[in-house]
Design a protein around this motif. Sequence first.
Motif, PDB file in Angstrom:
ATOM      1  N   ALA A   7       0.803  -1.404  -0.024  1.00 59.42           N
ATOM      2  CA  ALA A   7       0.001  -0.067   0.090  1.00 59.42           C
ATOM      3  C   ALA A   7       0.913   1.300   0.029  1.00 59.42           C
ATOM      4  N   LEU A   8       2.030   1.292   0.868  1.00 53.38           N
ATOM      5  CA  LEU A   8       2.813   2.318   0.880  1.00 53.38           C
ATOM      6  C   LEU A   8       3.465   2.529  -0.627  1.00 53.38           C
ATOM      7  N   ARG A   9       3.978   1.481  -1.208  1.00 59.13           N
ATOM      8  CA  ARG A   9       4.579   1.507  -2.571  1.00 59.13           C
ATOM      9  C   ARG A   9       3.645   2.339  -3.500  1.00 59.13           C
ATOM     10  N   LEU A  10       2.250   1.763  -3.378  1.00 59.23           N
ATOM     11  CA  LEU A  10       1.188   2.216  -4.340  1.00 59.23           C
ATOM     12  C   LEU A  10       0.901   3.822  -4.245  1.00 59.23           C
ATOM     13  N   LEU A  11       0.931   3.970  -2.935  1.00 60.74           N
ATOM     14  CA  LEU A  11       0.597   5.449  -2.600  1.00 60.74           C
ATOM     15  C   LEU A  11       1.770   6.409  -2.979  1.00 60.74           C
ATOM     16  N   GLU A  30      -2.851   4.672 -14.928  1.00 59.64           N
ATOM     17  CA  GLU A  30      -1.994   4.108 -13.916  1.00 59.64           C
ATOM     18  C   GLU A  30      -2.487   4.417 -12.581  1.00 59.64           C
ATOM     19  N   ILE A  31      -2.961   5.548 -12.508  1.00 57.48           N
ATOM     20  CA  ILE A  31      -3.514   5.878 -11.065  1.00 57.48           C
ATOM     21  C   ILE A  31      -4.794   5.361 -10.950  1.00 57.48           C
ATOM     22  N   TYR A  32      -5.663   5.190 -11.975  1.00 55.52           N
ATOM     23  CA  TYR A  32      -6.745   4.369 -11.652  1.00 55.52           C
ATOM     24  C   TYR A  32      -6.625   2.890 -11.344  1.00 55.52           C
ATOM     25  N   ARG A  37      -6.417  -1.360  -6.809  1.00 56.08           N
ATOM     26  CA  ARG A  37      -5.323  -2.004  -6.033  1.00 56.08           C
ATOM     27  C   ARG A  37      -5.345  -1.787  -4.669  1.00 56.08           C
ATOM     28  N   LEU A  38      -5.200  -0.338  -4.632  1.00 61.88           N
ATOM     29  CA  LEU A  38      -5.363   0.076  -3.019  1.00 61.88           C
ATOM     30  C   LEU A  38      -6.759  -0.333  -2.073  1.00 61.88           C
ATOM     31  N   GLU A  39      -7.607  -0.523  -2.924  1.00 66.97           N
ATOM     32  CA  GLU A  39      -8.904  -1.154  -2.286  1.00 66.97           C
ATOM     33  C   GLU A  39      -8.945  -2.540  -1.792  1.00 66.97           C
ATOM     34  N   ALA A  43      -6.963  -1.266   5.454  1.00 66.35           N
ATOM     35  CA  ALA A  43      -6.394  -1.018   6.908  1.00 66.35           C
ATOM     36  C   ALA A  43      -5.130  -0.315   6.787  1.00 66.35           C
ATOM     37  N   ALA A  44      -4.496  -0.907   5.736  1.00 66.43           N
ATOM     38  CA  ALA A  44      -3.231  -0.325   5.474  1.00 66.43           C
ATOM     39  C   ALA A  44      -3.127   0.960   5.129  1.00 66.43           C
ATOM     40  N   VAL A  45      -4.031   1.419   4.151  1.00 67.63           N
ATOM     41  CA  VAL A  45      -4.088   2.704   3.449  1.00 67.63           C
ATOM     42  C   VAL A  45      -4.539   3.637   4.695  1.00 67.63           C
ATOM     43  N   ARG A  46      -5.477   3.360   5.518  1.00 68.91           N
ATOM     44  CA  ARG A  46      -6.005   4.101   6.677  1.00 68.91           C
ATOM     45  C   ARG A  46      -4.984   4.382   7.725  1.00 68.91           C
ATOM     46  N   ALA A  47      -4.151   3.482   7.977  1.00 67.22           N
ATOM     47  CA  ALA A  47      -2.950   3.629   8.872  1.00 67.22           C
ATOM     48  C   ALA A  47      -1.975   4.457   8.248  1.00 67.22           C
ATOM     49  N   ILE A  48      -1.736   4.413   6.998  1.00 66.77           N
ATOM     50  CA  ILE A  48      -0.497   5.150   6.286  1.00 66.77           C
ATOM     51  C   ILE A  48      -1.280   6.599   6.325  1.00 66.77           C
ATOM     52  N   VAL A  49      -2.449   7.148   5.936  1.00 63.68           N
ATOM     53  CA  VAL A  49      -2.989   8.331   5.942  1.00 63.68           C
ATOM     54  C   VAL A  49      -2.965   9.053   7.169  1.00 63.68           C
ATOM     55  N   GLU A  50      -3.546   8.068   8.280  1.00 67.48           N
ATOM     56  CA  GLU A  50      -3.672   8.566   9.504  1.00 67.48           C
ATOM     57  C   GLU A  50      -2.343   8.923  10.165  1.00 67.48           C
TER      58      GLU A  50
END
Length: 74
Positions: A7-11, A30-32, A37-39, A43-50
Amino acid sequence: MEPVSEALRLLKRQADLQRRQGISILAEREIYAIQARLEHFPAAVRAIVELSGAKHQSVDQIRVEDVERWDTRG
């Protein structure tokens, strides 16, 4: 690959693409694809953004180790 690191790599890739001026059609596609893929890692995306918001840092400055410590803080 671990969900947090993927998730971090993708973000980070998404942020890199969005920083560029005049996004090409290929970059937009690619962004789409990245967003789709981030979907798989909510939980990982939420933790990274937080963590990014709490530390007032861009996603580029966040490391996997930081997220793992943040995610287990409770």
